[in-house]
Motif scaffolding. Structure first.
Motif, mmCIF file in Angstrom:
data_model
loop_
_atom_site.group_PDB
_atom_site.id
_atom_site.type_symbol
_atom_site.label_atom_id
_atom_site.label_comp_id
_atom_site.label_asym_id
_atom_site.label_seq_id
_atom_site.Cartn_x
_atom_site.Cartn_y
_atom_site.Cartn_z
ATOM 1 N N ARG A 1 48.062 31.004 46.275
ATOM 2 C CA ARG A 1 47.063 30.015 46.483
ATOM 3 C C ARG A 1 46.081 30.019 45.210
ATOM 4 N N ALA A 2 45.604 28.712 45.020
ATOM 5 C CA ALA A 2 44.855 28.617 43.781
ATOM 6 C C ALA A 2 43.521 29.420 43.889
ATOM 7 N N GLY A 3 42.931 29.799 45.015
ATOM 8 C CA GLY A 3 41.635 30.568 45.265
ATOM 9 C C GLY A 3 42.015 31.941 44.957
ATOM 10 N N SER A 4 43.554 32.322 44.967
ATOM 11 C CA SER A 4 43.671 33.760 44.370
ATOM 12 C C SER A 4 43.390 34.017 43.120
ATOM 13 N N LEU A 5 43.957 32.643 42.183
ATOM 14 C CA LEU A 5 43.723 32.731 40.765
ATOM 15 C C LEU A 5 42.388 32.585 40.364
ATOM 16 N N GLN A 6 41.500 31.717 40.934
ATOM 17 C CA GLN A 6 40.130 31.645 41.086
ATOM 18 C C GLN A 6 39.482 32.918 41.072
ATOM 19 N N HIS A 7 39.955 33.659 42.023
ATOM 20 C CA HIS A 7 39.232 34.987 42.533
ATOM 21 C C HIS A 7 39.157 35.952 41.245
ATOM 22 N N LEU A 8 40.357 35.984 40.656
ATOM 23 C CA LEU A 8 40.503 36.911 39.490
ATOM 24 C C LEU A 8 39.958 36.418 38.259
ATOM 25 N N GLY A 9 39.881 35.087 38.160
ATOM 26 C CA GLY A 9 39.215 34.613 37.099
ATOM 27 C C GLY A 9 37.590 34.653 37.164
ATOM 28 N N ASP A 10 36.825 34.437 38.464
ATOM 29 C CA ASP A 10 35.659 34.774 38.707
ATOM 30 C C ASP A 10 35.315 36.117 38.454
ATOM 31 N N ASN A 11 36.053 36.911 38.357
ATOM 32 C CA ASN A 11 35.732 38.433 38.421
ATOM 33 C C ASN A 11 35.835 38.877 36.710
ATOM 34 N N ILE A 12 36.885 38.482 36.074
ATOM 35 C CA ILE A 12 37.374 38.961 35.029
ATOM 36 C C ILE A 12 36.733 38.419 33.822
#
Length: 767
Positions: free
Chosen positions: A213-224
C-alpha cells in the motif's frame, strides 16, 4: 549528484555465523547502480558518507513486488527528495541498488570490499522485505548507539523493537540480510528495516507490488528522510568507527508507533540489576516477616503457576499433534491465521484454567488447615496466587538479565508496575487487619502500561511465524508434520500464559466456568471449520510452497543416467489434491531419499521418470580430475569443472578428507586463470562444506578447483563422495511445465538461495 554503474570483480564471501555458516559464497558478473549525493560547498563532504542499501534482484519464482521492489521505489523517492537539499549537508549520502543479494548477500559484499567509495562509508541503512506491505520495522541495529538515538529523535512514526532483533538473531526466523555483511565484513554500525506484512507471499509469484500500500512506502519515507537529513548534517558521522562487536549498545522500543524509548546497555544493566536485587530483597524480606504458613503457601501457589503453564502448553501442543490426523493438511489455518487463536489459543486458555484451578484448590486446602479464621482463606489464597505470578515474572526477568537480553524491559514492566499497584491497593498496614479479596483496581492500575508496551509484539510475532510456515520444511518432508504447529502452539500458549497470568487469581469467583465453556465452544467451532474444510488451508494468494524440478542425475554415460520430475513442498503436511492430480499422471508419492540437492535433501515428495533427450544430455556439467599428487605428506587434487550454460551451482566438499580449497576461473581457451576463491582452510557443518556460486548471464562456466587433503588420510577409495555438484538452469522443460499445470492453483513455486531452479543437474565425484 553522481551516478555510477559498478561491475564487480569475481569474489567470495565467507560469513562466520547465521544462515551461511560453513559455506563459501562465490560470485561473478555482478552489476550495481550507485548514487552519491554530496554538497559542493563542503571540501570534505565526500570523505564521510552514510550508505542506504537495498537489492534490485529477486528469486526466479517471484516478481519481487515486496522483496524488494518496495525498498527500491522508496530509495528512488529518497534520492529525489534529498537531491533538492543536499547542498546543506556536511557529508555524503550513498545509495546502493545492488544485485546478487538473493544468492548469498553477494551484492553488498562486492561493494563493501571492492568499490572505491567503500572507505568513506561510516554507517549504513539496509532496507529489506520479508513480506509485502505494512509498517517498515526497525528489527536490527547496532552496535553504535548514536544512530538509534538519531532515529528515535527524528522518526515521525517509529516502528521498532529490540525484541524483533533478539528473535531474529536467535535464529527463530531463518533468514539473512545485507546487515550481516556490513556488520561482519566491514564492522560498520547500521539500522536494518523490513516490511513483514503478508509474509506468506515471500519469494513466491504472489509477491506482487499491488500488495504494498502507498501508506507503507510513505511510512518508511516519513521515518528515513528526516533521519538521513540529520545524519548527513551532523559532524558526529565522521567520528563513527568500525567495531567487530555483535552486541548493540542500545535498548530500544516504540510506544504505539508514536514515540521511541532508547537507553544504553550500560544503563540497562544498572537498571535491570538494581530492580532485580531490590525485588529479591523485598520478596525475601516479606517472607521473613510473614506468618509461618506463608512460605509453604507461596511454594504451593508457585506450584499452581507451574500447573497453569504445564496444562496450557500441553493442551495447545496436543492439538498441534492431532491436527495432521484430523485434517488433510497439517497447517489448515495458514490462509486464515485467526483460526490459530481458536485452534491453539482456546485450548491453551482452557488448559491454563484447569491447571490454575488445581493449584488454587491445593493451596486453599492447605490454608484451610493453617488459618484459624476461615473467613480470610479465600482472600489469602488469591493473594498468594498473585504473589506467585510476581515470582514467575521475577524468574523471567532474572533469566533475561542473565542472558543479557535487551528485551528484558518487558519482564521488568510486567513485574514492577503490577507490584506497585498491588502495594497501593492490597498491602496491609497491620497483621491484625482482616485480609480482603483482591481489588479490581489492582488490575486496572497495574496492567495498562505492560499491555501497551507489549501489545504490538504479542500480536505480530505469532502472525510472522505463521507466515513462515509456508517455507518451514528446509528438507521437504524431513520432519514430523506437527512440528510447525507445535512451534505456533507454544508461541501462542506462552503469550497467553504471560499476558493472562495476573487475571488467573480472579477467575475462581465464577468466571472460570464461563471461560472454560467459551474456550471449548471456540475450539470446537475452529476445529470444525478446518476439519470439514469450510475454509481452504491454502488459497491462490496464500499458497503452498512448492519445488517442481526436472532432475538429471548425470553419470559417466547416458544409459546409466537418470531423468525424472521431482515435486516436493516447503510447507509441512500431507498431500491431498496434489496426490490425486499427480498420481493420475504416473507420479509415485511418499518417503524418499532423493533427490539430494547438495544444499538440502528431499525426504518426502512425488517423482516421475522423464525422457532424457539429447539436448538435455548435452547440457550436463563435467567434473574431471586434472591431477592428483602427493608431495611429502601433503596430497593435492585438481579438478576441472565445466558448468556448460549454467550460471548458478552448488558444490559440497567432504571436510573429513579436505582441509583447504582454492578456485580459479578459466577465462579463455589458453587456460588463463582469474582467482575466485583464494586458498584457505574450510570448515564444515556435519562434515560438509558448501561452495555456492552465482553470476550474471555473462558469467564464467569453466573453473579449476584445487583441493588440499587432510594430512594422514588414507589413499583408499571412500564410500562417501568427495564432491557433489548441482548446476541450475532457469529452464522449464515440457515435462516440468505439464507437472505445474497438474498441481492445484494453491501450489506455487518457492525460491531461495539454496533451492534449485526448475532444471537441475546432479553429479558426483569419488576418489
Amino acid at each position: 549528484m553522481e551516478i555510477e554503474r559498478f561491475r564487480a570483480k569475481p569474489g567470495r564471501n565467507r560469513l562466520q555465523g547465521g544462515l551461511f555458516k560453513g559455506k563459501t559464497l562465490a560470485y561473478a558478473d555482478l552489476s550495481h547502480v550507485l548514487v552519491r549525493l554530496s554538497s559542493k560547498h563542503s571540501d570534505d563532504a565526500e570523505d564521510n558518507a552514510i550508505l542506504v542499501s537495498s537489492h534490485v534482484d529477486t528469486v526466479f519464482t517471484s516478481s519481487g513486488g515486496g522483496d524488494c521492489g518496495s525498498c527500491v521505489s522508496s530509495m528512488l523517492e529518497l534520492v529525489r527528495a534529498l537531491s533538492n537539499i543536499a547542498q546543506g549537508f556536511k557529508h555524503s549520502v550513498v545509495f546502493l541498488f545492488n544485485a546478487g543479494e538473493e544468492e548469498g548477500l553477494d551484492g553488498a559484499h562486492s561493494f563493501i570490499t571492492q568499490h572505491h567509495w567503500n572507505s568513506s562509508i561510516r554507517a549504513f541503512i539496509d532496507l529489506e522485505a520479508m513480506g509485502a506491505g505494512g509498517k517498515s520495522k526497525l528489527f536490527q541495529a547496532g552496535p553504535d548507539k548514536w544512530l538509534v538515538d538519531v532515529f528515535a529523535q527524528t522518526a515521525r512514526r517509529p516502528s521498532a523493537n529490540i525484541v524483533a532483533q533478539d528473535v531474529f538473531q536467535a535464529g527463530l526466523i531463518k533468514s539473512a540480510t545485507d546487515f550481516q555483511v556490513y556488520r561482519e565484513i566491514a564492522g560498520l554500525s547500521g539500522l536494518d528495516f523490513a516490511y513483514v506484512e503478508n509474509g506468506a507471499v515471500y519469494h513466491t509469484q504472489n509477491d506482487a507490488f499491488k500488495l504494498v500500500r502507498a501508506g507503507s512506502l510513505q511510512h518508511l519515507g516519513d521515518n528515513i528522510l528526516p533521519f538521513l537529513v540529520e545524519v548527513a548534517s551532523s559532524p558526529e558521522l565522521a567520528h563513527l568507527g568500525t567495531s567487530q562487536s555483535s552486541k548493540l549498545e542500545m535498548v530500544y522500543f516504540d510506544v504505539l508507533g508514536q514515540y521511541m524509548v532508547t537507553f544504553t546497555r550500560d544503563f540497562a544493566k544498572l537498571l535491570y540489576s538494581s530492580v532485580l536485587i531490590q525485588s529479591l530483597l523485598l520478596f525475601v524480606g516479606s517472607m521473613i516477616r510473614a506468618d509461618q504458613f506463608s512460605l509453604p503457601a507461596l511454594l504451593l501457589a508457585a506450584f499452581g503457576v507451574i500447573l497453569f503453564w504445564i496444562f496450557s502448553l500441553s493442551s495447545a501442543v496436543a492439538v498441534a499433534a492431532l491436527l495432521p490426523r484430523l485434517c488433510t493438511y497439517s497447517v489448515p489455518y495458514l490462509a486464515h491465521p485467526i483460526l490459530a487463536v481458536g485452534l491453539f489459543g482456546a485450548p491453551a486458555v482452557f488448559g491454563g484454567v484447569i491447571g490454575h484451578t488445581l493449584g488454587y484448590k491445593l493451596l486453599r486446602s492447605y490454608l484451610v488447615r493453617s488459618i484459624p479464621n476461615s473467613a480470610s482463606v479465600t482472600a489469602e489464597t488469591e493473594k498468594f496466587m498473585f504473589k506467585a505470578v510476581f515470582l514467575m515474572w521475577l524468574l523471567v526477568f532474572g533469566l533475561g538479565v542473565w542472558a543479557n537480553a535487551g528485551s528484558s524491559y518487558i519482564a521488568m514492566a510486567w513485574l514492577v508496575i503490577p507490584s506497585i499497584a498491588y502495594g497501593l491497593k492490597e498491602s496491609s498496614l497491620s497483621k491484625h487487619q482482616a485480609p480482603r479479596q483482591l481489588s479490581s483496581w489492582t488490575l486496572l492500575l497495574g496492567l495498562p502500561v505492560p499491555i501497551v508496551l507489549t501489545s504490538d509484539i504479542f500480536l505480530s510475532l505469532p502472525n510472522v511465524l505463521i507466515s513462515n510456515l509456508v517455507r518451514f520444511d528446509r528438507h521437504p518432508g524431513g520432519g514430523p508434520p506437527w512440528v510447525g504447529n507445535a512451534v505456533i502452539a507454544v508461541m501462542i500458549s506462552a503469550i497467553l500464559c504471560l499476558s493472562l497470568s495476573y487475571l488467573m487469581p480472579y477467575i475462581h469467583r465464577g468466571a472460570g466456568v464461563w471461560i472454560s465453556l467459551s474456550t471449548i465452544f471456540i475450539f470446537l467451532v475452529s476445529l470444525s471449520v478446518v476439519s470439514y474444510e469450510l475454509v481452504p488451508a491454502f488459497t491462490k494468494d496464500v499458497a503452498r510452497g512448492t519445488y517442481v524440478v526436472h532432475v538429471i542425475e548425470a553419470n559417466m554415460d547416458k544409459l546409466s543416467s537418470e531423468s525424472y520430475i521431482s515435486v516436493s513442498f516447503t510447507t509441512p503436511g500431507g498431500l491431498g489434491k496434489e496426490v490425486q492430480s499427480l498420481a493420475e499422471s504416473g507420479f509415485t508419492c511418499g518417503g524418499t531419499e532423493r533427490p539430494d540437492f547438495v544444499t538440502f535433501g528431499v525426504r518426502k515428495g512425488c517423482e516421475k521418470p522423464s525422457d532424457l533427450d539429447e539436448d538435455l544430455w548435452q547440457g550436463r556439467p563435467n567434473l574431471t580430475i586434472l591431477s592428483d599428487h602427493t608431495v611429502g605428506d601433503q596430497r593435492t587434487t585438481s579438478v576441472l569443472l565445466k558448468t556448460m550454460s549454467s550460471n548458478r551451482w552448488s558444490l559440497s566438499i567432504d571436510t573429513d578428507r579436505i582441509q583447504a580449497l582454492h578456485v580459479d576461473i578459466i577465462t579463455d581457451e589458453t587456460g588463463t586463470k582469474e582467482m575466485l576463491v583464494p586458498k584457505d582452510d574450510i570448515a564444515g557443518i556435519d562434515g560438509v562444506h558448501v561452495l555456492q556460486f552465482a553470476s550474471g548471464k555473462n558469467g564464467p562456466h569453466v573453473f579449476n578447483i584445487e583441493l588440499v587433503w587432510q594430512k594422514g588420510i588414507s589413499a583408499e577409495k571412500s564410500s562417501k563422495e568427495l564432491l557433489k555438484l548441482r548446476t541450475d538452469l532457469n529452464v522449464l522443460t515440457p515435462d516440468a511445465a505439464k507437472t505445474l499445470k497438474l498441481l492445484p492453483d494453491f501450489c506455487t513455486l518457492f525460491g531461495k538461495s539454496t533451492s534449485p531452479y526448475t532444471l537441475a543437474y546432479l553429479s558426483r565425484l569419488s576418489l
